[in-house]
Design a protein around this motif. Structure first.
Motif, PDB file in Angstrom:
ATOM      1  N   LEU A   1       1.176  -1.144   0.590  1.00 47.41           N
ATOM      2  CA  LEU A   1      -0.257   0.330  -0.123  1.00 47.41           C
ATOM      3  C   LEU A   1       0.840   1.156   0.460  1.00 47.41           C
ATOM      4  O   LEU A   1       1.515   1.595   0.567  1.00 47.41           O
ATOM      5  N   ALA A   2       0.944   1.885  -1.544  1.00 43.58           N
ATOM      6  CA  ALA A   2       1.310   3.416  -1.301  1.00 43.58           C
ATOM      7  C   ALA A   2       0.494   4.161  -0.880  1.00 43.58           C
ATOM      8  O   ALA A   2      -0.671   4.126  -0.032  1.00 43.58           O
ATOM      9  N   SER A   3       1.056   5.339  -1.590  1.00 41.14           N
ATOM     10  CA  SER A   3      -0.767   6.583  -1.160  1.00 41.14           C
ATOM     11  C   SER A   3      -0.304   7.526  -2.470  1.00 41.14           C
ATOM     12  O   SER A   3       0.449   7.630  -3.193  1.00 41.14           O
ATOM     13  N   ILE A   4      -1.764   8.718  -3.005  1.00 43.25           N
ATOM     14  CA  ILE A   4      -1.244   9.778  -3.189  1.00 43.25           C
ATOM     15  C   ILE A   4      -0.155  10.098  -3.235  1.00 43.25           C
ATOM     16  O   ILE A   4       0.871  10.520  -3.304  1.00 43.25           O
ATOM     17  N   GLY A   5      -0.306  10.380  -1.652  1.00 41.77           N
ATOM     18  CA  GLY A   5       0.590  11.238  -0.559  1.00 41.77           C
ATOM     19  C   GLY A   5       2.434  10.554  -1.229  1.00 41.77           C
ATOM     20  O   GLY A   5       3.747  10.963  -1.209  1.00 41.77           O
ATOM     21  N   SER A   6       2.510   9.246  -2.095  1.00 43.95           N
ATOM     22  CA  SER A   6       3.701   9.243  -2.314  1.00 43.95           C
ATOM     23  C   SER A   6       4.375   9.953  -3.305  1.00 43.95           C
ATOM     24  O   SER A   6       5.699   9.738  -3.366  1.00 43.95           O
ATOM     25  N   PHE A   7       3.326  10.774  -3.589  1.00 47.16           N
ATOM     26  CA  PHE A   7       4.171  11.179  -4.736  1.00 47.16           C
ATOM     27  C   PHE A   7       4.132  13.098  -4.471  1.00 47.16           C
ATOM     28  O   PHE A   7       4.544  13.565  -5.579  1.00 47.16           O
ATOM     29  N   GLY A   8       4.263  13.484  -2.894  1.00 51.70           N
ATOM     30  CA  GLY A   8       3.924  14.186  -2.655  1.00 51.70           C
ATOM     31  C   GLY A   8       4.608  15.066  -1.720  1.00 51.70           C
ATOM     32  O   GLY A   8       4.995  14.547  -1.155  1.00 51.70           O
ATOM     33  N   GLN A   9       3.466  16.979  -1.436  1.00 48.28           N
ATOM     34  CA  GLN A   9       4.548  16.931   0.127  1.00 48.28           C
ATOM     35  C   GLN A   9       3.369  17.225   0.925  1.00 48.28           C
ATOM     36  O   GLN A   9       2.604  18.424   0.044  1.00 48.28           O
TER      37      GLN A   9
ATOM     38  N   ARG B   1       5.260  16.657  -9.166  1.00 45.21           N
ATOM     39  CA  ARG B   1       6.236  16.277  -8.934  1.00 45.21           C
ATOM     40  C   ARG B   1       7.407  15.793  -9.682  1.00 45.21           C
ATOM     41  O   ARG B   1       9.023  16.139  -9.929  1.00 45.21           O
ATOM     42  N   ILE B   2       7.232  15.814 -11.004  1.00 47.52           N
ATOM     43  CA  ILE B   2       8.399  15.615 -12.290  1.00 47.52           C
ATOM     44  C   ILE B   2       8.758  17.712 -12.217  1.00 47.52           C
ATOM     45  O   ILE B   2       9.485  17.363 -12.871  1.00 47.52           O
ATOM     46  N   ALA B   3       7.375  17.880 -11.981  1.00 50.06           N
ATOM     47  CA  ALA B   3       8.115  19.283 -12.563  1.00 50.06           C
ATOM     48  C   ALA B   3       9.047  20.172 -11.387  1.00 50.06           C
ATOM     49  O   ALA B   3       9.497  20.596 -11.616  1.00 50.06           O
ATOM     50  N   PHE B   4       8.736  19.365  -9.940  1.00 46.69           N
ATOM     51  CA  PHE B   4       9.680  19.572  -9.324  1.00 46.69           C
ATOM     52  C   PHE B   4      10.251  19.855  -9.300  1.00 46.69           C
ATOM     53  O   PHE B   4      12.109  20.538  -8.715  1.00 46.69           O
TER      54      PHE B   4
ATOM     55  N   ASN C   1      12.354  25.164  -4.750  1.00 43.74           N
ATOM     56  CA  ASN C   1      11.571  25.397  -3.351  1.00 43.74           C
ATOM     57  C   ASN C   1      10.176  24.546  -2.968  1.00 43.74           C
ATOM     58  O   ASN C   1       9.609  24.885  -3.811  1.00 43.74           O
ATOM     59  N   PRO C   2      10.493  23.176  -2.006  1.00 44.46           N
ATOM     60  CA  PRO C   2       8.965  23.159  -1.952  1.00 44.46           C
ATOM     61  C   PRO C   2       8.510  24.667  -1.409  1.00 44.46           C
ATOM     62  O   PRO C   2       8.448  25.480  -0.672  1.00 44.46           O
ATOM     63  N   GLU C   3       6.895  24.206  -2.121  1.00 42.13           N
ATOM     64  CA  GLU C   3       6.147  25.127  -1.679  1.00 42.13           C
ATOM     65  C   GLU C   3       4.837  25.160  -1.969  1.00 42.13           C
ATOM     66  O   GLU C   3       4.630  24.089  -1.801  1.00 42.13           O
ATOM     67  N   LEU C   4       4.126  25.275  -1.011  1.00 44.41           N
ATOM     68  CA  LEU C   4       2.312  25.308  -0.635  1.00 44.41           C
ATOM     69  C   LEU C   4       1.188  25.818  -1.581  1.00 44.41           C
ATOM     70  O   LEU C   4       1.627  26.442  -2.407  1.00 44.41           O
ATOM     71  N   GLY C   5       0.445  24.756  -1.974  1.00 44.04           N
ATOM     72  CA  GLY C   5      -0.239  24.227  -3.688  1.00 44.04           C
ATOM     73  C   GLY C   5      -1.738  24.871  -2.585  1.00 44.04           C
ATOM     74  O   GLY C   5      -1.907  25.504  -1.924  1.00 44.04           O
ATOM     75  N   GLU C   6      -2.860  25.659  -3.633  1.00 43.61           N
ATOM     76  CA  GLU C   6      -3.760  26.450  -2.780  1.00 43.61           C
ATOM     77  C   GLU C   6      -4.720  25.345  -2.299  1.00 43.61           C
ATOM     78  O   GLU C   6      -4.963  25.833  -1.485  1.00 43.61           O
ATOM     79  N   GLN C   7      -4.683  24.406  -2.727  1.00 41.58           N
ATOM     80  CA  GLN C   7      -5.476  23.228  -1.902  1.00 41.58           C
ATOM     81  C   GLN C   7      -4.338  23.004  -0.436  1.00 41.58           C
ATOM     82  O   GLN C   7      -5.666  22.841   0.900  1.00 41.58           O
ATOM     83  N   GLN C   8      -3.350  22.697  -0.637  1.00 46.18           N
ATOM     84  CA  GLN C   8      -2.584  22.604   0.610  1.00 46.18           C
ATOM     85  C   GLN C   8      -2.645  23.516   1.699  1.00 46.18           C
ATOM     86  O   GLN C   8      -3.157  23.464   3.810  1.00 46.18           O
ATOM     87  N   ARG C   9      -2.988  24.623   1.423  1.00 50.95           N
ATOM     88  CA  ARG C   9      -2.882  26.251   2.379  1.00 50.95           C
ATOM     89  C   ARG C   9      -4.486  26.352   2.526  1.00 50.95           C
ATOM     90  O   ARG C   9      -4.617  26.236   3.719  1.00 50.95           O
TER      91      ARG C   9
END
Length: 284
Positions: free
Chosen positions: A145-153, A262-265, A271-279
């Motif tokens: 079991l991975a997660s959609i979170g396996s590719f994000g922050q 993730r590829i774009a990052f 630098n890591p940054e917060l997206g709108e949904q994360q905010r």
């Protein structure tokens, strides 16, 4: 007869953390397609309930208490199941917990539990079962079991996100090891997007810092209102297993979006940054 029944009916499935959530959904689906399901969970009562539901629906199941944070318990489980059933066609390393809080605020005990369950439980599940699978020599499946979170922050979900990054890379390397070894074992990465489960329920946050409560409540509300139906997600996962896919997503478009980000990052080395949904989730 469905493709899943052709591939898995009559075989044995061992599922960790199957007393609730995705593990429960997968256990029920495996029972529906004719597998003998070994329902394991740290809570024996929950495992008993799921196994009883499978049997009541006409399937075959048994419940075993298991703490995946203990490697010796996984060794004993593998030996016991192979001794009694002869083979395991499907091993699903599902057990996991969500931990919320800033890195420095999470108590050491909760950190250790998260790493031992989410990472070491998968690693030692594979280590314990693979030698038996190789000895038997039949085609088998290992799904982690991975997660959609396996590719994000995601700040305040660092412990969980980190663990799922680890499981995704572990599964990728394990897949290649099976190829090199010419082993008849399919390795699959199960990637839930957002399913309706109890992972964010308040009682699951015992041992977290007090500041985690509001974020946990927000995530629980979001999952309950916008999550995919558990049984539908489990059907998609088992369908992917039968098709021998490595990437098995409940919501492929969510996975594609996360991977693209993730590829774009990486390409931009930004630098890591917060997206709108994360905010929004963090109330920023």
């Amino acid at each position: 007869m469905t493709e899943e029944e052709k591939v898995f009916s009559g075989g044995v499935a061992v599922i960790t953390g199957a007393g609730a959530g995705i593990g429960m959904g997968l256990a029920r689906r495996c029972g529906e397609i004719g597998m003998t399901v070994v329902v394991t969970d740290i809570d024996k009562g929950r495992a008993d309930k799921v196994a009883a539901e499978i049997v009541a629906a006409g399937g075959k199941a048994e419940a075993i208490q298991l703490d995946v944070s203990k490697p010796e318990a996984l060794d004993a489980l593998a030996q016991d199941v192979f001794d009694r059933h002869g083979a395991v066609r499907l091993l699903i390393n599902n057990a996991g917990i969500e931990t919320i809080g800033n890195v420095w605020e999470i108590p050491a005990a909760r950190w250790e539990a998260t790493l031992n369950i989410n990472i070491h439980g998968v690693v030692h599940g594979v280590r314990a079962f693979v030698p038996h699978m190789l000895r038997v020599g039949q085609e088998a499946w290992i799904a982690n079991l991975a997660s959609i979170g396996s590719f994000g922050q995601m700040p305040t979900q660092t412990a969980y996100i980190m663990s799922k990054h680890a499981i995704q890379s572990f599964s990728e390397c394990l897949y290649l090891e099976m190829q090199v070894a010419k082993a008849p074992i399919n390795v699959c990465s199960i990637i839930p997007g957002m399913l309706k489960t109890s992972i964010f329920d308040a009682e699951a946050g015992v041992g977290e810092p007090e500041s985690a409560a509001s974020h946990r409540a927000t995530m629980a509300h979001m999952m309950a209102n916008y999550g995919m139906d558990l049984d539908e997600g489990s059907r998609v996962f088992v369908e992917g297993l039968a098709a021998r896919k490595f990437w098995i997503s409940s919501q492929p478009e969510m996975t594609e979006q996360a991977v693209a980000g993730r590829i774009a990052f990486f390409q931009n080395q930004s630098n890591p940054e917060l997206g709108e949904q994360q905010r929004a989730l963090l109330g920023i």
